[in-house]
Design an enzyme around this catalytic site. Structure first.
Site, short mmCIF file in Angstrom:
data_model
loop_
_atom_site.label_atom_id
_atom_site.label_comp_id
_atom_site.label_asym_id
_atom_site.label_seq_id
_atom_site.Cartn_x
_atom_site.Cartn_y
_atom_site.Cartn_z
N LYS A 45 6.73 -0.29 -6.08
CA LYS A 45 6.34 0.88 -6.79
C LYS A 45 7.68 1.02 -7.99
CE LYS A 45 3.01 3.11 -7.10
NZ LYS A 45 2.37 2.98 -5.71
N ARG A 58 -3.23 7.38 -12.33
CA ARG A 58 -3.61 7.62 -10.63
C ARG A 58 -5.24 7.27 -10.59
NH1 ARG A 58 1.24 8.31 -7.94
NH2 ARG A 58 0.78 8.22 -5.46
N ARG A 68 10.78 4.28 5.02
CA ARG A 68 11.01 4.69 3.64
C ARG A 68 11.58 6.12 3.99
NH1 ARG A 68 7.28 5.18 -1.96
NH2 ARG A 68 6.18 6.75 -0.41
N ARG A 89 9.94 11.41 3.67
CA ARG A 89 9.24 12.57 3.47
C ARG A 89 7.75 12.96 3.94
NH1 ARG A 89 7.28 8.61 -2.12
NH2 ARG A 89 4.81 9.84 -1.69
N ARG A 96 -3.66 8.95 2.14
CA ARG A 96 -3.14 8.47 0.35
C ARG A 96 -3.49 7.46 0.11
NH1 ARG A 96 2.35 9.04 1.71
NH2 ARG A 96 3.15 8.12 -1.32
P1 ADP Z 1 3.95 6.77 -3.82
O1 ADP Z 1 5.26 6.42 -4.26
O2 ADP Z 1 3.91 6.92 -2.52
O3 ADP Z 1 2.84 6.11 -3.70
P2 ADP Z 1 4.22 9.49 -5.33
O4 ADP Z 1 5.65 9.71 -5.24
O5 ADP Z 1 4.25 8.24 -6.32
O6 ADP Z 1 4.23 8.33 -3.76
O7 ADP Z 1 3.57 9.84 -5.57
C1 ADP Z 1 3.47 11.36 -4.10
C2 ADP Z 1 2.18 12.31 -4.25
O8 ADP Z 1 2.35 12.76 -5.29
C3 ADP Z 1 0.72 11.42 -4.48
O9 ADP Z 1 0.60 11.69 -2.45
C4 ADP Z 1 0.32 12.96 -5.12
O10 ADP Z 1 -0.11 14.17 -4.67
C5 ADP Z 1 1.71 13.17 -6.29
N1 ADP Z 1 0.98 12.12 -7.01
C6 ADP Z 1 2.44 11.28 -7.87
N2 ADP Z 1 1.17 11.34 -9.16
C7 ADP Z 1 0.37 11.55 -9.87
C8 ADP Z 1 -0.66 11.18 -10.73
N3 ADP Z 1 -0.46 10.88 -11.49
N4 ADP Z 1 -2.24 12.02 -10.17
C9 ADP Z 1 -1.85 12.82 -9.54
N5 ADP Z 1 -1.30 13.21 -7.97
C10 ADP Z 1 -0.19 12.58 -8.01
P1 ADP Z 2 5.96 3.00 -3.61
O1 ADP Z 2 6.57 3.36 -5.06
O2 ADP Z 2 4.45 1.95 -4.30
O3 ADP Z 2 5.54 4.02 -2.83
P2 ADP Z 2 8.37 2.28 -2.84
O4 ADP Z 2 9.17 1.39 -3.68
O5 ADP Z 2 9.31 3.82 -2.61
O6 ADP Z 2 7.20 2.21 -2.75
O7 ADP Z 2 8.32 1.19 -1.35
C1 ADP Z 2 7.74 1.89 0.03
C2 ADP Z 2 8.77 1.28 0.96
O8 ADP Z 2 8.42 -0.04 0.97
C3 ADP Z 2 10.41 1.72 0.69
O9 ADP Z 2 10.86 1.66 1.90
C4 ADP Z 2 10.64 0.21 0.09
O10 ADP Z 2 12.26 0.31 0.29
C5 ADP Z 2 10.44 -0.74 0.53
N1 ADP Z 2 10.33 -1.54 0.20
C6 ADP Z 2 9.28 -2.16 -1.46
N2 ADP Z 2 8.99 -3.59 -1.89
C7 ADP Z 2 9.28 -3.78 -0.97
C8 ADP Z 2 9.63 -5.85 -0.30
N3 ADP Z 2 8.92 -5.93 -1.14
N4 ADP Z 2 9.40 -5.63 1.07
C9 ADP Z 2 9.39 -4.89 2.07
N5 ADP Z 2 9.50 -4.27 1.69
C10 ADP Z 2 9.64 -2.47 0.39
#
Ligand code: ADP
Ligand code: ADP
Ligand code: ZN
Length: 213
Positions: free
Chosen positions: A13, A88, A127, A160, A171
């Site tokens: 995302k 979320r 990541r 992270r 998660r």
């Molecule tokens: P990822 O990109 O891997 O999905 P995020 O950076 O979006 O992770 O979120 C990391 C953590 O921050 C989540 O596991 C949650 O604890 C918190 N978080 C982020 N966005 C929200 C939200 N909209 N509502 C509740 N918790 C959130």
């Molecule tokens: P999210 O915001 O949904 O948690 P991220 O954009 O941070 O996801 O991506 C999660 C991990 O996967 C990162 O290390 C990123 O570089 C990698 N990644 C993202 N898109 C792709 C893809 N299409 N194929 C392979 N790896 C990817």
């Protein structure tokens, strides 16, 4: 244009949201990035959020909504935004619908980036995140030019805490129970679009650009 990114943690995302933001000149708003910035700066909000984040749990809706509604007031949101990691939960999505409706507005697209759970753990373990600018990379799929250094800002990259496999499992569980229902919610609003997130980053982006065009 107002866009919501949906998908499991690690689906890509953030990676796609950054590219959308650059192409359309709208801000990329990641609640996770905002929470991490608060943790880094030692704010009260950061302290509260950290206890939940470290466990792989969601930060309570009330706290999250306060933060995001505040962010929407900033001038750069006037022409829209791409939301990444918000909403979320169903209550968050309902609060967003209501806040937009109060200004006579609505979301344009909810883009679900589909990636099966099997792929998620390796994506998370590889990541690397920049805590300075929110940039994300992958040691295999999207490496930086210089190991451990952010291409965009020169900041230091970290694994992270919540990307360790134990927390990732939790998660994913939280995702399936609390966030996945948003797919039906936005399908019901008629704005859901799905893309195959297992393709390469640039291919996923081409699919998204075709939807937004
Ligand atoms: P990822 O990109 O891997 O999905 P995020 O950076 O979006 O992770 O979120 C990391 C953590 O921050 C989540 O596991 C949650 O604890 C918190 N978080 C982020 N966005 C929200 C939200 N909209 N509502 C509740 N918790 C959130
Ligand atoms: P999210 O915001 O949904 O948690 P991220 O954009 O941070 O996801 O991506 C999660 C991990 O996967 C990162 O290390 C990123 O570089 C990698 N990644 C993202 N898109 C792709 C893809 N299409 N194929 C392979 N790896 C990817
Ligand atoms: Zn950076």
């Amino acid at each position: 244009m107002k866009i919501v990114m949906l998908g499991a943690p690690g689906a890509g995302k953030g990676t796609q949201a950054k590219m959308i933001a650059a192409k359309y000149g709208i801000p990329h708003i990641s609640t996770g990035d905002i929470f991490r910035a608060n943790i880094k700066n030692g704010t009260e909000l950061g302290k509260k959020a950290k206890t939940y984040m470290d466990q792989g749990a969601l930060v309570p809706d009330e706290l999250t909504l306060e933060l995001i509604m505040d962010r929407f007031q900033q001038a750069d949101c006037a022409d829209g935004y791409v939301l990444d990691g918000f909403p979320r939960t169903i209550p968050q999505a309902e609060a967003l619908t209501k806040a937009l409706a109060a200004e006579g507005g609505k979301l344009d697209f909810a883009i679900n980036v589909e990636v099966p759970d099997e792929n998620i753990v390796s994506r998370m373990a590889g990541r690397r995140a920049c805590l300075s600018c929110g940039g994300t990379y992958h040691i295999v799929y999207n490496p930086t030019k210089q190991e451990g250094i952010c291409d965009a800002c020169g900041g230091e990259l970290v694994l992270r805490d919540d990307d360790k496999p134990e927390t990732v499992a939790k998660r994913l569980e939280v995702y399936h129970s609390q966030t996945q229902p948003l797919i039906d919610y936005y399908a019901g609003q008629g704005i859901l679009k799905e893309v195959d997130g297992t393709k390469e980053v640039s291919e996923v982006f081409d699919d998204i650009a075709a939807i937004l065009a």
